[in-house]
Design a protein around this motif. Sequence first.
Motif, PDB file in Angstrom:
ATOM      1  N   ILE A   1     -11.977 114.117  24.372  1.00  0.00           N
ATOM      2  CA  ILE A   1     -10.825 114.672  23.099  1.00  0.00           C
ATOM      3  C   ILE A   1     -10.710 113.575  22.557  1.00  0.00           C
ATOM      4  CG2 ILE A   1      -9.601 116.397  22.219  1.00  0.00           C
ATOM      5  CD1 ILE A   1     -10.668 118.347  24.415  1.00  0.00           C
ATOM      6  N   GLY A   2      -9.530 113.058  23.233  1.00  0.00           N
ATOM      7  CA  GLY A   2      -9.019 111.717  22.884  1.00  0.00           C
ATOM      8  C   GLY A   2      -9.638 110.673  21.824  1.00  0.00           C
ATOM      9  N   ALA A   3     -10.628 110.400  22.859  1.00  0.00           N
ATOM     10  CA  ALA A   3     -11.984 109.325  22.610  1.00  0.00           C
ATOM     11  C   ALA A   3     -12.307 109.519  20.843  1.00  0.00           C
ATOM     12  CB  ALA A   3     -13.069 109.226  23.197  1.00  0.00           C
TER      13      ALA A   3
ATOM     14  N   LEU B   1     -10.160 101.890  21.080  1.00  0.00           N
ATOM     15  CA  LEU B   1     -11.162 101.840  20.116  1.00  0.00           C
ATOM     16  C   LEU B   1     -10.410 101.884  18.304  1.00  0.00           C
ATOM     17  CD1 LEU B   1     -11.916 105.275  21.423  1.00  0.00           C
ATOM     18  CD2 LEU B   1     -13.178 103.542  21.493  1.00  0.00           C
ATOM     19  N   SER B   2      -9.759 101.218  18.166  1.00  0.00           N
ATOM     20  CA  SER B   2      -9.782 100.264  17.119  1.00  0.00           C
ATOM     21  C   SER B   2     -10.294  99.553  16.402  1.00  0.00           C
ATOM     22  CB  SER B   2      -8.108  99.700  16.884  1.00  0.00           C
ATOM     23  OG  SER B   2      -8.078  98.616  17.775  1.00  0.00           O
ATOM     24  N   ALA B   3     -11.101  99.119  17.193  1.00  0.00           N
ATOM     25  CA  ALA B   3     -12.137  98.368  16.693  1.00  0.00           C
ATOM     26  C   ALA B   3     -13.642  99.276  15.722  1.00  0.00           C
ATOM     27  CB  ALA B   3     -13.011  97.865  18.298  1.00  0.00           C
TER      28      ALA B   3
ATOM     29  N   GLY C   1     -19.403  97.439  23.216  1.00  0.00           N
ATOM     30  CA  GLY C   1     -18.085  97.840  23.992  1.00  0.00           C
ATOM     31  C   GLY C   1     -17.171  99.237  23.030  1.00  0.00           C
ATOM     32  N   THR C   2     -17.379  99.540  22.652  1.00  0.00           N
ATOM     33  CA  THR C   2     -17.011 101.276  22.581  1.00  0.00           C
ATOM     34  C   THR C   2     -17.411 102.117  23.620  1.00  0.00           C
ATOM     35  OG1 THR C   2     -16.662 100.451  20.283  1.00  0.00           O
ATOM     36  CG2 THR C   2     -16.391 103.066  21.028  1.00  0.00           C
TER      37      THR C   2
ATOM     38  N   PHE D   1     -15.093  98.116  32.860  1.00  0.00           N
ATOM     39  CA  PHE D   1     -14.058  98.950  31.214  1.00  0.00           C
ATOM     40  C   PHE D   1     -13.334  96.839  30.309  1.00  0.00           C
ATOM     41  CE2 PHE D   1      -9.411  98.702  29.558  1.00  0.00           C
ATOM     42  CZ  PHE D   1      -9.795 100.455  28.364  1.00  0.00           C
ATOM     43  N   ALA D   2     -12.827  95.803  31.742  1.00  0.00           N
ATOM     44  CA  ALA D   2     -12.842  94.719  31.392  1.00  0.00           C
ATOM     45  C   ALA D   2     -13.987  94.511  30.050  1.00  0.00           C
ATOM     46  CB  ALA D   2     -12.223  93.931  31.930  1.00  0.00           C
ATOM     47  N   LEU D   3     -15.156  94.204  30.616  1.00  0.00           N
ATOM     48  CA  LEU D   3     -16.527  93.620  30.089  1.00  0.00           C
ATOM     49  C   LEU D   3     -16.271  94.365  28.936  1.00  0.00           C
ATOM     50  CD1 LEU D   3     -18.817  92.649  30.131  1.00  0.00           C
ATOM     51  CD2 LEU D   3     -20.111  94.294  31.485  1.00  0.00           C
TER      52      LEU D   3
END
Length: 408
Positions: free
Chosen positions: A37-39, A107-109, A149-150, A308-310
């Motif tokens: 939901i947040g994503a 996620l601002s990407a 990446g997202t 996650f880092a990747l």
Amino acid sequence: MEGGNSPNLQLQQLPLATAAVSVQPHTDSFSYKENLIGALLAIFGHLVTSIALNLQKYSHIRLAGSKDPRAYFKTKTWWCGLFLLVLGELGVFSSYAFAPLSLIVPLSAVSVIASAIIGIIFIKEKWKPKDFLRRYVLSLVGCGLAIVGTYLLITFGPNSHEKMTGENITRHLVSWPFLLYMLVEIVIFCLLLYFYKEKNANYIVVILLLVALLGSMTVVTVKAVAGMIVVSIQGNLQLDYPIFYIMLVCMIATAIFQATFLAQASQLYDSSQIASIGYILSTTAAITAGATFYLDFTGEDVLHICMFALGCLIAFLGVFLITRNRKKSVPFEPYISMDAMPGMQNMHDKGIAVQPDLKASFSYGALENNDNMPEIYTPATLPIVQEQHGSKGVSVPPYRVLEHSKKE
């Protein structure tokens, strides 16, 4: 007595064991549902924000290219963009209440991807065929990398959840990891501010590091405020805690100072550089703040943290490719064409025009303000000051005449 009581004891213990087994899967599925939901709220907010900004840009472009005397704020397109902008920001704000901070910030990407696509389709930004490989293909590759990446960020993001109550936020605020992080951040911020103000270190990394450090505190306070509002809506009132208003004031203050430094950076550097470098620095600082304040990665295994880092690195590369190949704006600089003036054919030497190509320059006219160019190409500036050459007392016209000798 013992035989008669033992079945009762077994019957009393059975529901407790069943409840203990069934709570954990329900909690895990609910936490993943909150992450989703947040994503989705964050992606929706960033998409709507990109559409809103491009609508407002389209409104300015349409007014500039027409004879419409109206101001931009009197057009329906601009107000529609403003409404969508508020809606998008509300979506991003509410997303912090559901998902961990370290998941929402990268996620601002999505806004960069949407701006790149909308800029081509809606604004009709075009590139020359010779720049196709350098701009168009690399931008598409950047969009693909940012999308990959997202996906990795959403799939392997942290899964830590707790109710944003006043007690929990106060407990995190006085925890030693966050106090140590705040001490390091304050020292770095003061050093950067000293070099920026006193030593005139107007480097883009210095300015955007100041923005990133302020932004890390902004997102921490945003999650606290949004979470406490959602908990209050659910029935457990949290607005009577002093920590809520402390976080609210810090959120507004850091956002204002962050916008101030961003405005200063936009006056010195190109927006594409600010977008790429600012995204990388701000995301890194925000993830670090979320890991120390909200303990986002507590209980996560090494595989999820590495993936996650990747995902962050792939998103960083995608945003860099998108903004690296964005077409830079060139300011309009009017000049008088020498070719259109009669009797000026002798100002050319072997077909080379006197007026150089139009490039980005802050000089008066289109001549470049470059110290490495010969003196005869120095641009005229306003106000025009007469320069004296040779002996004193000889008047010189406030312009320069280029004399070219012709070979017989």
